[in-house]
Design an enzyme around this catalytic site. Sequence first.
Site, short mmCIF file in Angstrom:
data_model
loop_
_atom_site.label_atom_id
_atom_site.label_comp_id
_atom_site.label_asym_id
_atom_site.label_seq_id
_atom_site.Cartn_x
_atom_site.Cartn_y
_atom_site.Cartn_z
N ASP A 24 0.81 -1.23 0.00
CA ASP A 24 0.00 0.00 0.00
C ASP A 24 0.84 1.27 0.00
OD1 ASP A 24 -2.15 -1.75 0.20
OD2 ASP A 24 -2.12 -1.68 2.38
N HIS A 52 -4.18 -2.10 -6.50
CA HIS A 52 -3.54 -0.90 -7.04
C HIS A 52 -4.61 0.06 -7.56
CE1 HIS A 52 0.52 -3.15 -7.55
NE2 HIS A 52 0.07 -3.12 -6.32
P1 IMO Z 1 -0.44 -4.16 -2.41
O1 IMO Z 1 0.10 -4.66 -3.72
C1 IMO Z 1 -1.06 -4.59 1.87
C2 IMO Z 1 -0.50 -8.58 3.64
C3 IMO Z 1 -1.81 -9.03 4.23
C4 IMO Z 1 -1.31 -9.97 5.34
C5 IMO Z 1 -0.10 -10.63 4.68
C6 IMO Z 1 -0.37 -11.98 4.06
O2 IMO Z 1 -1.82 -3.63 -2.44
O3 IMO Z 1 0.52 -3.22 -1.76
P2 IMO Z 1 -1.72 -12.78 1.91
O4 IMO Z 1 -3.17 -12.59 1.56
O5 IMO Z 1 -0.78 -12.24 0.91
O6 IMO Z 1 -1.40 -14.18 2.30
O7 IMO Z 1 -1.55 -11.91 3.27
O8 IMO Z 1 0.34 -9.73 3.67
N1 IMO Z 1 -0.58 -8.12 2.23
C7 IMO Z 1 -0.73 -6.85 1.86
N2 IMO Z 1 -0.92 -5.74 2.57
N3 IMO Z 1 -0.98 -4.48 0.53
C8 IMO Z 1 -0.74 -5.59 -0.21
O9 IMO Z 1 -0.53 -5.53 -1.53
C9 IMO Z 1 -0.64 -6.85 0.45
N4 IMO Z 1 -0.45 -8.11 0.03
C10 IMO Z 1 -0.39 -8.88 1.12
O10 IMO Z 1 -2.54 -7.97 4.76
O11 IMO Z 1 -0.84 -9.21 6.43
MG MG Z 2 -2.95 -3.28 -0.69
#
Ligand code: IMO
Ligand code: MG
Length: 422
Positions: A24, A52
């Site tokens: 994020d 995204h």
């Molecule tokens: P973007 O691309 C924020 C976090 C989840 C959780 C951990 C594992 O939007 O930046 P998962 O579902 O991958 O097994 O979850 O990783 N997480 C993210 N947090 N933005 C993301 O992607 C995330 N992808 C995984 O919240 O803590």
């Molecule tokens: Mg995210």
Amino acid sequence: MTTLNSSEPMSQAHTSVTGLCWGDEGKGKIVDLLAPAFDLVIRYNGGANAGHTVWVDGQKFALHLIPSGVLHDGAIGVIGPGVVVDPDQLLDEIDGLTQRGITVEGKLWISDRAHVVLEYHKVEDRLREGSAGEDAKIGTTARGIGPCYADKMQRLSAIRMCDLQNSDLLEEKLVQVVDIKKRTFQAVYGDDGGIDGKRIFKQLKENCRRLAGYIRGTTSALGQAATSGKRMLFEGANGMLLDVNHGTYPFVTSSSTGPWGIAAGAGVAPQTVRHVVGVTKAYSTRVGAGPFPTELNDAFGDQIRNQGNEFGTTTGRPRRCGWLDSVALRYSIQLGGITEVALMHLDTLAGFDQIGICTGYQLGDERLDTLPADANVLESVTPIIEMQPGFEANLRECSTIEELPPEAIAYINRVESLIGAR
Ligand code: IMO
Ligand code: MG
């Protein structure tokens, strides 16, 4: 300081955009800004756990699997072999774009080597999280990411995009896999998840029909593209502190999120990616469980969340908010060989009297300058916070560095000197 519209030197070699923190960070916006200078925009890791958000011509798009670059006319979006693809989610996104007048036909390639996320992966994600004790919950996005990558490593129970092309073999395999999953779920969680092999197959067959035109050998296609001088932009999902090898394990995702994941997850030679843009916000956020040394469980945290609209794109969860952590950023920057940093959301900090920056961690008598491997140790550090003067002005009206208030410039300079990158 680097100005982000200086895409000219970057376009001479492949570039990647990756999150330096826990996701994020605003990667989508940077990808969107750089994409017009590239021929291909490529996802190499993760799946629909990514969210995204980008704005094009005043319209807001929230993409999870489709590379944000496809919103531009010129670029082809590629979903590489390292991505785990949920066909239902992907088709929803394709339909959503079509409804708003954007077609991805001929502009989206999906690797035949990419693994498929199926209903039982999402069910397992939910059952596992639901049955774990409070300390063992990861707080996943429930998109089936971990279970799908586990099947990939396990091998025998995995299904890839290329398997979708032979429906007889696929049906036989799916029925077997679903039978094993049901029995396992029942034994471990006392709930078989209500999954049904025949139903999953029927849905998948329909999805295959619709996706067939997009599936191809992206590895050789990217090889040819590289030979003919095409420029590639790699769009990282999640963030480096969520990396399965280097992040705050076990509170991580299941893929290689950093630039080191590109070679494996996209199928390109590592030395061809010369520019590595790391993205961070001017403060920190995290969703889900896990250590977060600079977290603010107070009015400052609430103010950041409200001013920055810090609610998840994928799950809608309120994000945990805290000050910028220069220890964590320095760690990611060194690890990723970061050549430029994009500092996002500085405008969100307007109106704070003072802004904090974490310069080190205190652990008993010891001062730590890097991230310990053990999440329990990271959980127990106390951040050493340095306060900087805040600023009032609405930074959204500034379009050059010089127009920023002096306190904002001083803040950026201090961050640069602490993280060791421009
Ligand atoms: P973007 O691309 C924020 C976090 C989840 C959780 C951990 C594992 O939007 O930046 P998962 O579902 O991958 O097994 O979850 O990783 N997480 C993210 N947090 N933005 C993301 O992607 C995330 N992808 C995984 O919240 O803590
Ligand atoms: Mg995210």
